[in-house]
Write an enzyme that holds these catalytic residues in place. Structure first.
Site, PDB file in Angstrom:
ATOM      1  N   GLY A  13       0.783  -1.268  -0.128  1.00  0.00           N
ATOM      2  CA  GLY A  13      -0.010   0.093   0.118  1.00  0.00           C
ATOM      3  C   GLY A  13       1.049   1.275   0.061  1.00  0.00           C
ATOM      4  N   TYR A 154      -9.803   1.645  15.796  1.00  0.00           N
ATOM      5  CA  TYR A 154      -8.976   2.265  14.430  1.00  0.00           C
ATOM      6  C   TYR A 154      -9.144   3.859  14.795  1.00  0.00           C
ATOM      7  CZ  TYR A 154      -7.571   3.408   9.884  1.00  0.00           C
ATOM      8  OH  TYR A 154      -6.829   4.050   8.856  1.00  0.00           O
TER       9      TYR A 154
HETATM   10  P1  NAI Z   1      -1.854  -1.809   3.648  1.00  0.00           P
HETATM   11  O1  NAI Z   1      -2.537  -2.910   4.391  1.00  0.00           O
HETATM   12  O2  NAI Z   1      -1.541  -2.008   2.390  1.00  0.00           O
HETATM   13  O3  NAI Z   1      -0.090  -2.047   4.394  1.00  0.00           O
HETATM   14  C1  NAI Z   1       0.177  -1.879   5.892  1.00  0.00           C
HETATM   15  C2  NAI Z   1       1.332  -2.433   6.028  1.00  0.00           C
HETATM   16  O4  NAI Z   1       1.550  -2.576   7.424  1.00  0.00           O
HETATM   17  C3  NAI Z   1       1.456  -4.022   5.496  1.00  0.00           C
HETATM   18  O5  NAI Z   1       2.455  -4.215   4.574  1.00  0.00           O
HETATM   19  C4  NAI Z   1       1.580  -5.004   6.567  1.00  0.00           C
HETATM   20  O6  NAI Z   1       2.383  -6.260   6.603  1.00  0.00           O
HETATM   21  C5  NAI Z   1       2.086  -3.901   7.738  1.00  0.00           C
HETATM   22  N1  NAI Z   1       1.740  -4.303   9.114  1.00  0.00           N
HETATM   23  C6  NAI Z   1       0.679  -4.806   9.437  1.00  0.00           C
HETATM   24  N2  NAI Z   1       0.633  -5.220  10.808  1.00  0.00           N
HETATM   25  C7  NAI Z   1       2.107  -5.139  11.047  1.00  0.00           C
HETATM   26  C8  NAI Z   1       2.689  -5.562  12.242  1.00  0.00           C
HETATM   27  N3  NAI Z   1       2.211  -5.981  13.284  1.00  0.00           N
HETATM   28  N4  NAI Z   1       4.168  -5.340  12.145  1.00  0.00           N
HETATM   29  C9  NAI Z   1       4.650  -4.761  10.944  1.00  0.00           C
HETATM   30  N5  NAI Z   1       4.055  -4.498  10.012  1.00  0.00           N
HETATM   31  C10 NAI Z   1       2.841  -4.525  10.038  1.00  0.00           C
HETATM   32  O7  NAI Z   1      -2.374  -0.500   4.212  1.00  0.00           O
HETATM   33  P2  NAI Z   1      -2.398   0.835   3.951  1.00  0.00           P
HETATM   34  O8  NAI Z   1      -3.453   1.272   3.533  1.00  0.00           O
HETATM   35  O9  NAI Z   1      -1.108   1.127   3.137  1.00  0.00           O
HETATM   36  O10 NAI Z   1      -2.144   1.966   5.227  1.00  0.00           O
HETATM   37  C11 NAI Z   1      -0.961   2.387   5.503  1.00  0.00           C
HETATM   38  C12 NAI Z   1      -1.191   3.312   6.903  1.00  0.00           C
HETATM   39  O11 NAI Z   1      -2.461   4.316   5.971  1.00  0.00           O
HETATM   40  C13 NAI Z   1      -1.998   2.720   7.881  1.00  0.00           C
HETATM   41  O12 NAI Z   1      -1.398   3.390   9.127  1.00  0.00           O
HETATM   42  C14 NAI Z   1      -3.377   3.183   7.476  1.00  0.00           C
HETATM   43  O13 NAI Z   1      -4.211   3.076   8.916  1.00  0.00           O
HETATM   44  C15 NAI Z   1      -3.413   4.439   6.942  1.00  0.00           C
HETATM   45  N6  NAI Z   1      -4.485   4.787   6.372  1.00  0.00           N
HETATM   46  C16 NAI Z   1      -4.868   4.250   5.294  1.00  0.00           C
HETATM   47  C17 NAI Z   1      -6.159   4.731   4.554  1.00  0.00           C
HETATM   48  C18 NAI Z   1      -6.512   4.042   3.277  1.00  0.00           C
HETATM   49  O14 NAI Z   1      -7.760   4.021   3.139  1.00  0.00           O
HETATM   50  N7  NAI Z   1      -5.915   2.942   2.722  1.00  0.00           N
HETATM   51  C19 NAI Z   1      -6.654   5.816   4.952  1.00  0.00           C
HETATM   52  C20 NAI Z   1      -5.990   6.448   5.975  1.00  0.00           C
HETATM   53  C21 NAI Z   1      -5.151   6.042   6.648  1.00  0.00           C
END
Ligand code: NAI
Length: 256
Positions: A13, A154
């Site tokens: 992501g 969250y």
């Molecule tokens: P994603 O699911 O694509 O990537 C998240 C990454 O965090 C993954 O590579 C995963 O393996 C890693 N991760 C999860 N648990 C973990 C752990 N215990 N230890 C180490 N790594 C861990 O998610 P995305 O969408 O890229 O999210 C990135 C950030 O952006 C997050 O903090 C999310 O809350 C925030 N965000 C995302 C939004 C969305 O709509 N996608 C909206 C607002 C905020």
């Protein structure tokens, strides 16, 4: 930019897009994730966070130029305590743990992934949020575990994270390390897909009215992160940047 950047959540992501964006500018990236990363660590545990900080410090040679905290779990993840552990403590412990390493970097800066949902309900004095801000992990996980509410887990984690960033602006600024947050709206990643597929959260995501008419792309968030980390952001500090196609402005037009 060409320096050393650590990125948590680098395997997917927004973290993966940020990695790609910074690497094209010549940065060496130290990814931290549960898979496909230079540093494999589980940020849901205290030990995992400590080992991540130690490994990044070692792999950077003790001088880190930039840090991005993107590891996170969506509102569909159970149990809710896991969301709190990763989203709040997994960010703040790594942030604080690498403060000294950042101070030795060149024009150092950090960006934390918050969320535009962090202000969508009143959360100022919620016991869960206050426990997070007190950095009382036992109490925070107990409170949110008893509430058994992954959406609150969250929203509250991101609300507290925004406040944690702003609370550090004085100390970090005086130490020469810039610290900001970005607050994205819905961005097409596995995290959002998980929220959309979940019966408890899916409808709310689909009902979101996005003035710009579409969901965001990870590369668009990476672009803002790169701006904030680089020389163009040299006087930006302690701020939270919304990047959400206008969602927050439409929901809360008179507050900012
Ligand atoms: P994603 O699911 O694509 O990537 C998240 C990454 O965090 C993954 O590579 C995963 O393996 C890693 N991760 C999860 N648990 C973990 C752990 N215990 N230890 C180490 N790594 C861990 O998610 P995305 O969408 O890229 O999210 C990135 C950030 O952006 C997050 O903090 C999310 O809350 C925030 N965000 C995302 C939004 C969305 O709509 N996608 C909206 C607002 C905020």
């Amino acid at each position: 930019m060409s320096g050393i950047t650590a990125i948590t959540g680098s395997a997917s992501g927004i973290g993966a897009a940020t990695r790609k964006r910074l690497e094209t500018e010549g940065d060496r990236v130290i990814g931290v994730d549960v898979r496909d990363a230079e540093v494999i660590a589980d940020l849901s545990t205290r030990e995992g966070r400590q080992s991540a900080v130690k490994a990044v410090d070692e792999q950077s040679g003790g001088r880190l130029d930039r840090l991005v905290l993107s590891a996170g779990l969506g509102a569909h993840v159970r149990p809710p305590s896991r969301v709190a552990a990763v989203n709040y403590f997994g960010a703040v412990d790594v942030l604080d743990g690498l403060f000294g390493t950042l101070q030795k970097g060149a024009d150092p800066a950090a960006v934390v992934l918050c969320s535009n949902s962090a202000q969508m309900m009143p959360m100022d004095d919620l016991p869960y949020v206050l426990a997070l801000l007190d950095h009382d992990e036992g109490r925070a996980l107990k409170v949110i575990g008893e509430a058994d509410d992954p959406v609150l887990a969250y929203l509250g984690s991101k609300h507290a994270l925004g406040r944690a960033v702003r609370r550090r602006a004085g100390e970090w600024g005086r130490a020469g390390v810039r610290l900001n947050a970005v607050a994205p709206g819905p961005v097409m990643t596995p995290l959002l897909q998980g929220d959309m597929d979940d019966p408890r959260t899916g409808q709310a995501v689909r009902d979101l009215k996005i003035p710009l008419g579409r969901i965001g792309r990870p590369e668009e968030i990476a672009e803002l992160i790169a701006f904030l980390l680089g020389p163009s952001g040299a006087w930006i500090h302690g701020s939270i940047y919304y990047i959400d196609g206008g969602v927050d402005a439409e929901i809360r037009p008179d507050r900012f």
